[in-house]
Write an enzyme that holds these catalytic residues in place. Sequence first.
Site, PDB file in Angstrom:
ATOM      1  N   HIS A  77       0.852  -1.188   0.000  1.00 50.46           N
ATOM      2  CA  HIS A  77       0.000   0.000   0.000  1.00 50.46           C
ATOM      3  C   HIS A  77       0.892   1.243   0.000  1.00 50.46           C
ATOM      4  CE1 HIS A  77      -3.732   2.211   0.997  1.00 50.46           C
ATOM      5  NE2 HIS A  77      -2.970   2.959   1.783  1.00 50.46           N
ATOM      6  N   ASP A 136       1.220   5.171   0.128  1.00 52.82           N
ATOM      7  CA  ASP A 136       0.501   6.372   0.571  1.00 52.82           C
ATOM      8  C   ASP A 136       1.116   7.633  -0.023  1.00 52.82           C
ATOM      9  OD1 ASP A 136      -1.628   5.468   2.313  1.00 52.82           O
ATOM     10  OD2 ASP A 136      -0.037   4.696   3.611  1.00 52.82           O
ATOM     11  N   GLY A 191      -3.427  11.344   6.383  1.00 56.57           N
ATOM     12  CA  GLY A 191      -2.298  12.257   6.602  1.00 56.57           C
ATOM     13  C   GLY A 191      -1.125  11.648   7.326  1.00 56.57           C
ATOM     14  N   ASP A 206      -8.611   1.622   6.021  1.00 62.43           N
ATOM     15  CA  ASP A 206      -7.263   2.160   6.154  1.00 62.43           C
ATOM     16  C   ASP A 206      -7.169   3.114   7.338  1.00 62.43           C
ATOM     17  OD1 ASP A 206      -4.723   3.124   5.734  1.00 62.43           O
ATOM     18  OD2 ASP A 206      -5.161   4.090   3.813  1.00 62.43           O
ATOM     19  N   GLY A 239      -5.406   2.714  11.583  1.00 59.68           N
ATOM     20  CA  GLY A 239      -5.626   2.153  12.912  1.00 59.68           C
ATOM     21  C   GLY A 239      -6.058   0.694  12.924  1.00 59.68           C
TER      22      GLY A 239
HETATM   23  C1  DX5 Z   1      -2.996   7.454   6.408  1.00 54.58           C
HETATM   24  C2  DX5 Z   1      -2.615   6.393   5.415  1.00 54.58           C
HETATM   25  C3  DX5 Z   1      -2.601   5.001   5.973  1.00 54.58           C
HETATM   26  C4  DX5 Z   1      -1.749   4.809   7.175  1.00 54.58           C
HETATM   27  C5  DX5 Z   1      -1.945   3.455   7.782  1.00 54.58           C
HETATM   28  O1  DX5 Z   1      -3.189   8.658   5.765  1.00 54.58           O
HETATM   29  O2  DX5 Z   1      -3.516   6.384   4.332  1.00 54.58           O
HETATM   30  O3  DX5 Z   1      -2.338   4.061   4.957  1.00 54.58           O
HETATM   31  O4  DX5 Z   1      -0.412   5.037   6.925  1.00 54.58           O
HETATM   32  O5  DX5 Z   1      -1.124   3.385   8.874  1.00 54.58           O
HETATM   33  P1  DX5 Z   1      -1.549   2.741  10.267  1.00 54.58           P
HETATM   34  O6  DX5 Z   1      -1.793   1.287  10.007  1.00 54.58           O
HETATM   35  O7  DX5 Z   1      -0.375   3.008  11.090  1.00 54.58           O
HETATM   36  O8  DX5 Z   1      -2.785   3.447  10.756  1.00 54.58           O
HETATM   37 ZN    ZN Z   2      -3.430   4.684   2.858  1.00 57.24          ZN
END
Ligand code: DX5
Ligand code: ZN
Length: 219
Positions: free
Chosen positions: A32, A34, A146, A179, A181
């Site tokens: 994934h 980001d 973010g 996506d 937490g």
């Molecule tokens: C947040 C991102 C996520 C995030 C997920 O803006 O889109 O993909 O990094 O990270 P965790 O699993 O730590 O919440």
């Molecule tokens: Zn993401």
Amino acid sequence: MVEVSTSILSVKKGEEAEVFLTLEKSKTDYFHIDVMDGKFVEKDTYQKMLEYAEYIKRLSNLPLDIHLMIEDVEKGIKEFGDIEPNMITFHYEACKNKEEVMKYISKIKDIHCKVGISIKPETKIEEIYDFLPYIHNVLIMTVEPGKGGQTYLKEMTKKIENLKKYIDEKKLEIDIEVDGGINLNTMEEVKKAGANILVAGTAILKARDYSQIIKELKK
Ligand code: DX5
Ligand code: ZN
């Protein structure tokens, strides 16, 4: 079947190659990516994610799941599309109107990628119902987009349930990706609500044994 898409946002500098290879061995289903532009969200990860995505493409055959948190969606589709990802997801909130949403959907299809639409926590799921027949994936943000490491927003469970109910009623074949937490404590709730692709960053990268946690998340 539940799949896991590992967010590589918080991989430590210098450890990239080892982490990516270990994730592949540990059977993550997707990487994934980001992508942030410093405008749609505060952080800017654009160049870094372009480099990571290209690097992973050379290293691995696993699919890339591109999450565009950017205003210039067209540029993102072009530049990340060149890396031939499996799926490109853009934010509904980055679009001016319905025509623009449809334009991005067809641009992504033109380059033979799966299409996803993502919505922020405050956006109502009903707002994207018109687009569902044309896309492959809905990415429900379960934290404010973010940054990684935030806490799952419990109110999002209802949103996942409502979407699941709607796509079953309409007999649509769409993945529900969640996506933010997601970890061993929150996974049951989102899976039960209907999510079938779980994005996890912190939970996986902080674990000692990636394969163990990925296996648990997929159960
Ligand atoms: C947040 C991102 C996520 C995030 C997920 O803006 O889109 O993909 O990094 O990270 P965790 O699993 O730590 O919440
Ligand atoms: Zn993401």
